[in-house]
Write a protein that holds these residues in place. Sequence first.
Motif, PDB file in Angstrom:
ATOM      1  N   THR A   1      -3.044  10.045  -2.303  1.00 40.60           N
ATOM      2  CA  THR A   1      -2.554  10.576  -1.029  1.00 40.60           C
ATOM      3  C   THR A   1      -1.586  11.726  -1.285  1.00 40.60           C
ATOM      4  OG1 THR A   1      -2.745   8.379  -0.039  1.00 40.60           O
ATOM      5  CG2 THR A   1      -1.327   9.962   1.095  1.00 40.60           C
ATOM      6  N   GLU A   2      -1.745  12.811  -0.522  1.00 45.73           N
ATOM      7  CA  GLU A   2      -0.842  13.955  -0.660  1.00 45.73           C
ATOM      8  C   GLU A   2       0.519  13.616  -0.062  1.00 45.73           C
ATOM      9  OE1 GLU A   2      -0.333  18.585   0.839  1.00 45.73           O
ATOM     10  OE2 GLU A   2      -1.923  17.337   1.704  1.00 45.73           O
ATOM     11  N   LEU A   3       1.564  13.768  -0.861  1.00 46.20           N
ATOM     12  CA  LEU A   3       2.922  13.576  -0.373  1.00 46.20           C
ATOM     13  C   LEU A   3       3.437  14.909   0.148  1.00 46.20           C
ATOM     14  CD1 LEU A   3       4.456  11.239  -3.110  1.00 46.20           C
ATOM     15  CD2 LEU A   3       3.557  10.615  -0.865  1.00 46.20           C
ATOM     16  N   LEU A   4       3.836  14.936   1.407  1.00 50.84           N
ATOM     17  CA  LEU A   4       4.357  16.154   2.019  1.00 50.84           C
ATOM     18  C   LEU A   4       5.839  16.322   1.705  1.00 50.84           C
ATOM     19  CD1 LEU A   4       2.633  15.677   5.480  1.00 50.84           C
ATOM     20  CD2 LEU A   4       1.820  17.014   3.521  1.00 50.84           C
ATOM     21  N   HIS A   5       6.481  15.219   1.377  1.00 55.21           N
ATOM     22  CA  HIS A   5       7.892  15.215   0.986  1.00 55.21           C
ATOM     23  C   HIS A   5       8.081  14.007   0.078  1.00 55.21           C
ATOM     24  CE1 HIS A   5      12.265  15.762   1.448  1.00 55.21           C
ATOM     25  NE2 HIS A   5      12.306  14.443   1.345  1.00 55.21           N
ATOM     26  N   ASN A   6       8.890  14.177  -0.961  1.00 56.14           N
ATOM     27  CA  ASN A   6       9.143  13.060  -1.868  1.00 56.14           C
ATOM     28  C   ASN A   6      10.453  13.304  -2.594  1.00 56.14           C
ATOM     29  OD1 ASN A   6       8.753  10.706  -3.339  1.00 56.14           O
ATOM     30  ND2 ASN A   6       7.495  11.704  -4.879  1.00 56.14           N
ATOM     31  N   ASP A   7      11.448  12.463  -2.331  1.00 55.16           N
ATOM     32  CA  ASP A   7      12.697  12.520  -3.091  1.00 55.16           C
ATOM     33  C   ASP A   7      13.151  11.094  -3.366  1.00 55.16           C
ATOM     34  OD1 ASP A   7      14.281  11.579  -0.871  1.00 55.16           O
ATOM     35  OD2 ASP A   7      14.565  13.619  -0.144  1.00 55.16           O
TER      36      ASP A   7
ATOM     37  N   ILE B   1       0.826  -1.210   0.000  1.00 53.40           N
ATOM     38  CA  ILE B   1       0.000   0.000   0.000  1.00 53.40           C
ATOM     39  C   ILE B   1       0.863   1.264   0.000  1.00 53.40           C
ATOM     40  CG2 ILE B   1      -0.295   0.039   2.521  1.00 53.40           C
ATOM     41  CD1 ILE B   1      -3.031   0.986   0.047  1.00 53.40           C
ATOM     42  N   PHE B   2       1.992   1.236   0.705  1.00 60.22           N
ATOM     43  CA  PHE B   2       2.852   2.421   0.740  1.00 60.22           C
ATOM     44  C   PHE B   2       3.531   2.641  -0.613  1.00 60.22           C
ATOM     45  CE2 PHE B   2       3.520   2.366   5.644  1.00 60.22           C
ATOM     46  CZ  PHE B   2       2.198   2.745   5.814  1.00 60.22           C
TER      47      PHE B   2
ATOM     48  N   LYS C   1       3.709   5.858  -5.644  1.00 56.39           N
ATOM     49  CA  LYS C   1       3.548   5.883  -7.108  1.00 56.39           C
ATOM     50  C   LYS C   1       2.380   6.774  -7.538  1.00 56.39           C
ATOM     51  CE  LYS C   1       6.354   2.839  -9.163  1.00 56.39           C
ATOM     52  NZ  LYS C   1       7.234   3.136 -10.268  1.00 56.39           N
ATOM     53  N   GLY C   2       1.651   7.342  -6.570  1.00 54.03           N
ATOM     54  CA  GLY C   2       0.523   8.210  -6.893  1.00 54.03           C
ATOM     55  C   GLY C   2      -0.757   7.470  -7.219  1.00 54.03           C
ATOM     56  N   GLU C   3      -0.822   6.185  -6.867  1.00 48.48           N
ATOM     57  CA  GLU C   3      -1.987   5.368  -7.204  1.00 48.48           C
ATOM     58  C   GLU C   3      -3.131   5.499  -6.200  1.00 48.48           C
ATOM     59  OE1 GLU C   3      -0.640   1.327  -7.735  1.00 48.48           O
ATOM     60  OE2 GLU C   3       0.936   1.939  -9.131  1.00 48.48           O
TER      61      GLU C   3
END
Length: 160
Positions: free
Chosen positions: A38-44, A27-28, A33-35
């Motif tokens: 869910t809002e990503l607060l940080h993504n690198d 699920i994570f 992957k944006g499926e």
Amino acid sequence: MAAAVNTPTPEIGTTNQTDDGYDKKCIFCKILKGEMGTELLHNDETVSCFRDIHAGAPHHYLVVPSKHVGNCKSLGKEHVPLVEQLVETGKEILQKNDVTDLNDVRFGFHWPPFCSVTHLHLHVLAPVSQMGFMSRLIYRLNSYWFVTADQLLQRLNSMS
């Protein structure tokens, strides 16, 4: 001569993990992957962060490796920098959300089998002083089911 162990080999294309570190059943991984919307607060490339859907405190974030990594029991000494990066990202997210009292914050992991998702995830909870009864139990210090980030780092650093 010892008998050979007949271990089944998975058919091509039947494993869940892809070459880019994505587990199709996790699920994570789907969130990253944006499926899931869910809002990503940080993504690198290394770590990502999003809100926990079952918030245990006014600020409850999950900081996860951007590529699938198993739970905290599967980690080795080589994962120390990753765990440290999870914590640093958690602190940055708190600061961006105006949480400045890091003495009233809890950073930790559920210890298997007490975690519902096997993708490594750091719980960042603040303020701890505003957590309800059930959250205090679920994210309890010195329990069999929850370890702080410091305790996990200490454990990993003591491995040979």
